[in-house]
Write a protein that holds these residues in place. Structure first.
Motif, mmCIF file in Angstrom:
data_model
loop_
_atom_site.group_PDB
_atom_site.id
_atom_site.type_symbol
_atom_site.label_atom_id
_atom_site.label_comp_id
_atom_site.label_asym_id
_atom_site.label_seq_id
_atom_site.Cartn_x
_atom_site.Cartn_y
_atom_site.Cartn_z
ATOM 1 N N ARG A 26 -7.420 4.316 -4.188
ATOM 2 C CA ARG A 26 -7.544 3.095 -4.996
ATOM 3 C C ARG A 26 -6.644 3.134 -6.218
ATOM 4 N N ARG A 27 -6.541 4.298 -6.866
ATOM 5 C CA ARG A 27 -5.697 4.428 -8.058
ATOM 6 C C ARG A 27 -4.222 4.236 -7.700
ATOM 7 N N LEU A 28 -3.778 4.853 -6.604
ATOM 8 C CA LEU A 28 -2.374 4.717 -6.197
ATOM 9 C C LEU A 28 -2.042 3.285 -5.792
ATOM 10 N N LEU A 29 -2.925 2.668 -5.021
ATOM 11 C CA LEU A 29 -2.683 1.290 -4.588
ATOM 12 C C LEU A 29 -2.681 0.335 -5.773
ATOM 13 N N ASN A 30 -3.636 0.484 -6.654
ATOM 14 C CA ASN A 30 -3.705 -0.371 -7.838
ATOM 15 C C ASN A 30 -2.466 -0.196 -8.715
ATOM 16 N N TYR A 31 -2.084 1.049 -8.939
ATOM 17 C CA TYR A 31 -0.897 1.322 -9.755
ATOM 18 C C TYR A 31 0.352 0.710 -9.114
ATOM 19 N N ALA A 32 0.514 0.891 -7.815
ATOM 20 C CA ALA A 32 1.690 0.337 -7.130
ATOM 21 C C ALA A 32 1.744 -1.180 -7.294
ATOM 22 N N ASN A 33 0.615 -1.839 -7.170
ATOM 23 C CA ASN A 33 0.581 -3.301 -7.307
ATOM 24 C C ASN A 33 0.865 -3.754 -8.740
ATOM 25 N N ILE A 34 0.268 -3.084 -9.706
ATOM 26 C CA ILE A 34 0.510 -3.436 -11.107
ATOM 27 C C ILE A 34 1.972 -3.185 -11.463
ATOM 28 N N GLN A 35 2.475 -2.030 -11.085
ATOM 29 C CA GLN A 35 3.853 -1.673 -11.403
ATOM 30 C C GLN A 35 4.835 -2.628 -10.734
ATOM 31 N N TYR A 36 4.540 -3.047 -9.514
ATOM 32 C CA TYR A 36 5.393 -3.994 -8.784
ATOM 33 C C TYR A 36 5.483 -5.324 -9.540
ATOM 34 N N SER A 37 4.363 -5.773 -10.101
ATOM 35 C CA SER A 37 4.402 -7.023 -10.859
ATOM 36 C C SER A 37 5.172 -6.833 -12.176
ATOM 37 N N TYR A 38 5.048 -5.682 -12.818
ATOM 38 C CA TYR A 38 5.829 -5.399 -14.024
ATOM 39 C C TYR A 38 7.324 -5.431 -13.723
ATOM 40 N N CYS A 39 7.689 -5.071 -12.515
ATOM 41 C CA CYS A 39 9.104 -5.042 -12.106
ATOM 42 C C CYS A 39 9.545 -6.389 -11.534
ATOM 43 N N LEU A 40 8.782 -7.418 -11.823
ATOM 44 C CA LEU A 40 9.088 -8.788 -11.386
ATOM 45 C C LEU A 40 9.212 -8.902 -9.871
ATOM 46 N N TRP A 41 8.337 -8.211 -9.169
ATOM 47 C CA TRP A 41 8.185 -8.313 -7.722
ATOM 48 C C TRP A 41 9.466 -8.028 -6.944
ATOM 49 N N GLY A 42 10.310 -7.224 -7.520
ATOM 50 C CA GLY A 42 11.525 -6.809 -6.834
ATOM 51 C C GLY A 42 12.595 -7.879 -6.692
ATOM 52 N N ILE A 43 12.509 -8.961 -7.469
ATOM 53 C CA ILE A 43 13.478 -10.055 -7.308
ATOM 54 C C ILE A 43 14.776 -9.854 -8.085
ATOM 55 N N VAL A 44 14.798 -8.882 -8.982
ATOM 56 C CA VAL A 44 16.006 -8.654 -9.768
ATOM 57 C C VAL A 44 17.017 -7.906 -8.904
ATOM 58 N N PRO A 45 18.222 -8.446 -8.756
ATOM 59 C CA PRO A 45 19.228 -7.810 -7.893
ATOM 60 C C PRO A 45 19.546 -6.385 -8.325
ATOM 61 N N GLY A 46 19.584 -5.478 -7.352
ATOM 62 C CA GLY A 46 19.964 -4.102 -7.613
ATOM 63 C C GLY A 46 18.914 -3.256 -8.298
ATOM 64 N N SER A 47 17.696 -3.748 -8.392
ATOM 65 C CA SER A 47 16.684 -2.998 -9.129
ATOM 66 C C SER A 47 16.376 -1.636 -8.510
ATOM 67 N N VAL A 48 16.598 -1.491 -7.215
ATOM 68 C CA VAL A 48 16.353 -0.204 -6.557
ATOM 69 C C VAL A 48 17.647 0.584 -6.398
ATOM 70 N N GLU A 49 18.707 -0.075 -5.969
ATOM 71 C CA GLU A 49 19.949 0.629 -5.633
ATOM 72 C C GLU A 49 20.835 0.938 -6.839
ATOM 73 N N ASP A 50 20.764 0.139 -7.865
ATOM 74 C CA ASP A 50 21.662 0.262 -9.018
ATOM 75 C C ASP A 50 20.994 1.065 -10.135
ATOM 76 N N GLU A 51 21.484 2.283 -10.355
ATOM 77 C CA GLU A 51 20.892 3.134 -11.389
ATOM 78 C C GLU A 51 21.057 2.562 -12.785
ATOM 79 N N ASN A 52 22.000 1.658 -12.974
ATOM 80 C CA ASN A 52 22.219 1.047 -14.284
ATOM 81 C C ASN A 52 21.335 -0.168 -14.522
ATOM 82 N N SER A 53 20.607 -0.571 -13.503
ATOM 83 C CA SER A 53 19.734 -1.728 -13.640
ATOM 84 C C SER A 53 18.603 -1.424 -14.617
ATOM 85 N N PRO A 54 18.278 -2.372 -15.483
ATOM 86 C CA PRO A 54 17.160 -2.166 -16.401
ATOM 87 C C PRO A 54 15.817 -2.094 -15.664
ATOM 88 N N PHE A 55 15.821 -2.408 -14.368
ATOM 89 C CA PHE A 55 14.606 -2.395 -13.566
ATOM 90 C C PHE A 55 14.537 -1.194 -12.632
#
Length: 156
Positions: A26-55
């Motif tokens: 429950r803690r891992l799932l809850n954290y993943a969901n909260i953190q995902y929303s903090y990261c704007l649901w992954g809509i920012v381009p390059g948020s995973v692949e680009d190390e220079n991304s603020p996300f």
């Protein structure tokens, strides 16, 4: 982490079918969901692949939680769907040579008690993020102006 991001929905689907949960799950799932929303649901381009991304750091936090969640589901070996998915992800990592690829945030640990926010100040120096937020601001301004005009024309 890009491979984990590609399998995010599958990991969540396996987790949603888990009938017996424990505090770690429950803690891992809850954290993943909260953190995902903090990261704007992954809509920012390059948020995973680009190390220079603020996300990027923010994204690594929710992806690390998803990875830990999947590994937690495979611990006892009874959740065959989780074991199968973990195997498929491992094969995908090998196929994409991602098993050895580490970025600046891959070596860090995460704590489910600490939400990792995006580096908002860096948005102004990261062109893809700047374009996205500039576009959102422009669209919002245009929508607001259109609503004002519509309101004025209805009064007349």
């Amino acid at each position: 982490m890009a491979v984990i991001a590609d399998h995010r929905s599958a990991i969540l689907a396996v987790a949603s079918r888990q009938s017996i949960t424990d505090e770690t799950f429950r803690r891992l799932l809850n954290y993943a969901n909260i953190q995902y929303s903090y990261c704007l649901w992954g809509i920012v381009p390059g948020s995973v692949e680009d190390e220079n991304s603020p996300f990027n750091h923010c994204s690594h936090a929710y992806l690390a939680a998803l990875k830990a969640l999947l590994l937690h589901l495979t611990e006892d070996g009874n959740n065959q769907a989780a074991v199968t998915l973990a195997g498929a992800i491992e094969l995908d990592m090998l196929r994409r040579n991602a098993s050895l690829a580490l970025c600046v945030h891959s070596g860090g640990s995460f704590n489910t008690a600490e939400v990792v926010p995006p580096a908002w100040a860096d948005v102004f120096t990261h062109p893809p993020s700047l374009v996205l937020f500039g576009g959102v601001l422009l669209a919002s301004s245009c929508a607001g102006a259109a609503m004002l005009r519509l309101g004025r024309s209805r009064k007349n």
